[in-house]
Structure formats: structure tokens, C-alpha cells
Motif scaffolding. Sequence first.
Motif, mmCIF file in Angstrom:
data_model
loop_
_atom_site.group_PDB
_atom_site.id
_atom_site.type_symbol
_atom_site.label_atom_id
_atom_site.label_comp_id
_atom_site.label_asym_id
_atom_site.label_seq_id
_atom_site.Cartn_x
_atom_site.Cartn_y
_atom_site.Cartn_z
ATOM 1 N N LYS A 62 0.270 -2.886 -2.110
ATOM 2 C CA LYS A 62 -0.686 -3.940 -2.469
ATOM 3 C C LYS A 62 -0.811 -4.822 -1.230
ATOM 4 O O LYS A 62 -0.037 -4.668 -0.284
ATOM 5 C CB LYS A 62 -0.206 -4.743 -3.670
ATOM 6 N N THR A 63 -1.762 -5.709 -1.181
ATOM 7 C CA THR A 63 -1.915 -6.567 -0.005
ATOM 8 C C THR A 63 -0.664 -7.424 0.161
ATOM 9 O O THR A 63 -0.238 -8.098 -0.780
ATOM 10 C CB THR A 63 -3.172 -7.431 -0.137
ATOM 11 N N VAL A 64 -0.073 -7.336 1.356
ATOM 12 C CA VAL A 64 1.178 -8.047 1.647
ATOM 13 C C VAL A 64 1.065 -8.756 2.992
ATOM 14 O O VAL A 64 0.348 -8.293 3.884
ATOM 15 C CB VAL A 64 2.395 -7.095 1.670
ATOM 16 N N PRO A 65 1.774 -9.878 3.155
ATOM 17 C CA PRO A 65 1.770 -10.535 4.467
ATOM 18 C C PRO A 65 2.525 -9.690 5.490
ATOM 19 O O PRO A 65 3.490 -9.001 5.151
ATOM 20 C CB PRO A 65 2.490 -11.858 4.211
ATOM 21 N N ILE A 66 2.073 -9.751 6.716
ATOM 22 C CA ILE A 66 2.795 -9.100 7.804
ATOM 23 C C ILE A 66 4.011 -9.970 8.116
ATOM 24 O O ILE A 66 3.883 -11.177 8.319
ATOM 25 C CB ILE A 66 1.896 -8.937 9.052
ATOM 26 N N GLU A 109 5.892 2.663 -8.436
ATOM 27 C CA GLU A 109 5.432 3.078 -9.768
ATOM 28 C C GLU A 109 4.142 2.346 -10.144
ATOM 29 O O GLU A 109 3.204 2.953 -10.675
ATOM 30 C CB GLU A 109 6.531 2.804 -10.800
ATOM 31 N N ASP A 110 4.072 1.054 -9.861
ATOM 32 C CA ASP A 110 2.854 0.280 -10.142
ATOM 33 C C ASP A 110 1.673 0.816 -9.335
ATOM 34 O O ASP A 110 0.553 0.913 -9.846
ATOM 35 C CB ASP A 110 3.059 -1.205 -9.827
ATOM 36 N N LEU A 111 1.909 1.166 -8.075
ATOM 37 C CA LEU A 111 0.849 1.743 -7.252
ATOM 38 C C LEU A 111 0.384 3.075 -7.821
ATOM 39 O O LEU A 111 -0.823 3.335 -7.900
ATOM 40 C CB LEU A 111 1.325 1.924 -5.808
ATOM 41 N N GLU A 112 1.320 3.920 -8.205
ATOM 42 C CA GLU A 112 0.951 5.223 -8.784
ATOM 43 C C GLU A 112 0.089 5.038 -10.029
ATOM 44 O O GLU A 112 -0.944 5.709 -10.188
ATOM 45 C CB GLU A 112 2.213 6.029 -9.116
ATOM 46 N N THR A 113 0.455 4.114 -10.877
ATOM 47 C CA THR A 113 -0.306 3.835 -12.095
ATOM 48 C C THR A 113 -1.695 3.298 -11.755
ATOM 49 O O THR A 113 -2.700 3.757 -12.301
ATOM 50 C CB THR A 113 0.443 2.815 -12.977
ATOM 51 N N ARG A 114 -1.743 2.359 -10.844
ATOM 52 C CA ARG A 114 -3.026 1.757 -10.472
ATOM 53 C C ARG A 114 -3.940 2.777 -9.781
ATOM 54 O O ARG A 114 -5.148 2.801 -10.034
ATOM 55 C CB ARG A 114 -2.776 0.549 -9.566
ATOM 56 N N ALA A 115 -3.388 3.626 -8.917
ATOM 57 C CA ALA A 115 -4.191 4.643 -8.226
ATOM 58 C C ALA A 115 -4.786 5.635 -9.224
ATOM 59 O O ALA A 115 -5.948 6.023 -9.100
ATOM 60 C CB ALA A 115 -3.346 5.368 -7.182
ATOM 61 N N ARG A 116 -4.003 6.024 -10.222
ATOM 62 C CA ARG A 116 -4.534 6.930 -11.268
ATOM 63 C C ARG A 116 -5.635 6.245 -12.073
ATOM 64 O O ARG A 116 -6.691 6.823 -12.324
ATOM 65 C CB ARG A 116 -3.407 7.357 -12.209
ATOM 66 N N SER A 167 -1.590 -13.313 8.424
ATOM 67 C CA SER A 167 -2.003 -11.932 8.664
ATOM 68 C C SER A 167 -1.467 -11.045 7.548
ATOM 69 O O SER A 167 -0.324 -11.221 7.111
ATOM 70 C CB SER A 167 -1.481 -11.444 10.015
ATOM 71 N N PHE A 168 -2.276 -10.085 7.143
ATOM 72 C CA PHE A 168 -1.930 -9.257 6.003
ATOM 73 C C PHE A 168 -2.177 -7.784 6.283
ATOM 74 O O PHE A 168 -3.014 -7.442 7.109
ATOM 75 C CB PHE A 168 -2.761 -9.670 4.783
ATOM 76 N N ILE A 169 -1.455 -6.943 5.561
ATOM 77 C CA ILE A 169 -1.744 -5.516 5.502
ATOM 78 C C ILE A 169 -2.396 -5.295 4.148
ATOM 79 O O ILE A 169 -1.843 -5.677 3.114
ATOM 80 C CB ILE A 169 -0.463 -4.671 5.629
ATOM 81 N N HIS A 170 -3.564 -4.703 4.163
ATOM 82 C CA HIS A 170 -4.299 -4.491 2.919
ATOM 83 C C HIS A 170 -3.601 -3.476 2.023
ATOM 84 O O HIS A 170 -2.892 -2.591 2.493
ATOM 85 C CB HIS A 170 -5.717 -4.013 3.204
ATOM 86 N N GLN A 191 9.084 1.481 4.133
ATOM 87 C CA GLN A 191 8.451 0.212 4.501
ATOM 88 C C GLN A 191 7.105 0.109 3.812
ATOM 89 O O GLN A 191 6.357 1.063 3.742
ATOM 90 C CB GLN A 191 8.321 0.053 5.991
ATOM 91 N N ASN A 192 6.857 -1.080 3.294
ATOM 92 C CA ASN A 192 5.645 -1.327 2.507
ATOM 93 C C ASN A 192 4.498 -1.738 3.433
ATOM 94 O O ASN A 192 4.211 -2.911 3.607
ATOM 95 C CB ASN A 192 5.911 -2.406 1.458
#
Length: 152
Positions: free
Chosen positions: A72-76, A33-40, A82-85, A58-59
Motif C-alpha cells: 500500500k502507499t507507504v512513506p520512504i 494477506e490484505d494485498l492479496e485480498t485487495r488485488a483479487r 516522499s512515498f512509494i505508491h 521489504q515493503n
Amino acid sequence: MFLSYQQLLDQISAKHKQYGEHLQPACGAQEVEDLETRARRELGIDIPAGYAQFLRQQNGFNWNGLFIYASKTVPIIGHKDSFIHGFVDVNQWFRDEEWKKEFVVFGSSSLDLYVYEARKKKYSARDRISLDEAESYASFEEMITEALRQHL
């Protein structure tokens, strides 16, 4: 035989386990939901239902040179440095030139970007440098399935 992206993820998960690694954990409902809001708000787009469903499994994703961006940017998992952007951050960086704003980027590999083109209403794999189209797809699910298959 056609494999779904879930079947491919299951195969990749089994390979991860051989090396003592794991796929990324699922993205929670609030994170989606936060991603949807931020993307809009920040990109002026709605994320596709297929991408939201992928994140609920999976995120983000990192395997054999293929990255699918996280909410959002998360550690692998299992790697401290190492991170996934994050999806919004990558798209903000990518859209540094006006003409690139027609693309929404979901992931990348060493050769390709996996994108949606709003104007043409299609998903595609595009060369990372030239942005020439390599393949086009009818849906996010079809695009992600082919990306996973190529990196299995």
C-alpha cells in the motif's frame, strides 16, 4: 557471475548505509494477506509468489530511479514527504484504458515499467511511454533481479 536479487539488495543496502539511509522494512504477513485480498477484489488478479516474497523482505523499494511498489502507499524511510505508491493503486491508475488491463505493473524506472502480461504469461520491461517491450523474463524474480542490476 549471476547475482540473486537478494545479493543485489544487500549491495544496495550497503550503499544506503553510506548515506545514513535504510531500505524499506519488511511487509508483515497480514499486510501481504490484505494485498492479496485487495488485488483479487479490485484487480481480479493473484499476486505472484515471488512478489509476495519480495514484500516480506521489504515493503516497496526506491533506489537510483527504480521503484518497486509496496503493499500500500507507504512513506520512504527517512523522508517525511516522499512515498512509494501501493501496488493496487498504481494498477488502478494505469488501467485507465481497456487495452492496458492485460498488464500488471510491479515497478517503474525513469525509462521502463516492469510488468506481467497475463495473456502472454510473461514478465517484461516495457518503455514507459510507448509500452514497447524492451526485455522479457521467465519470472518475477528474474525481472526484479535485472531491474536491480541495471540500477546498482
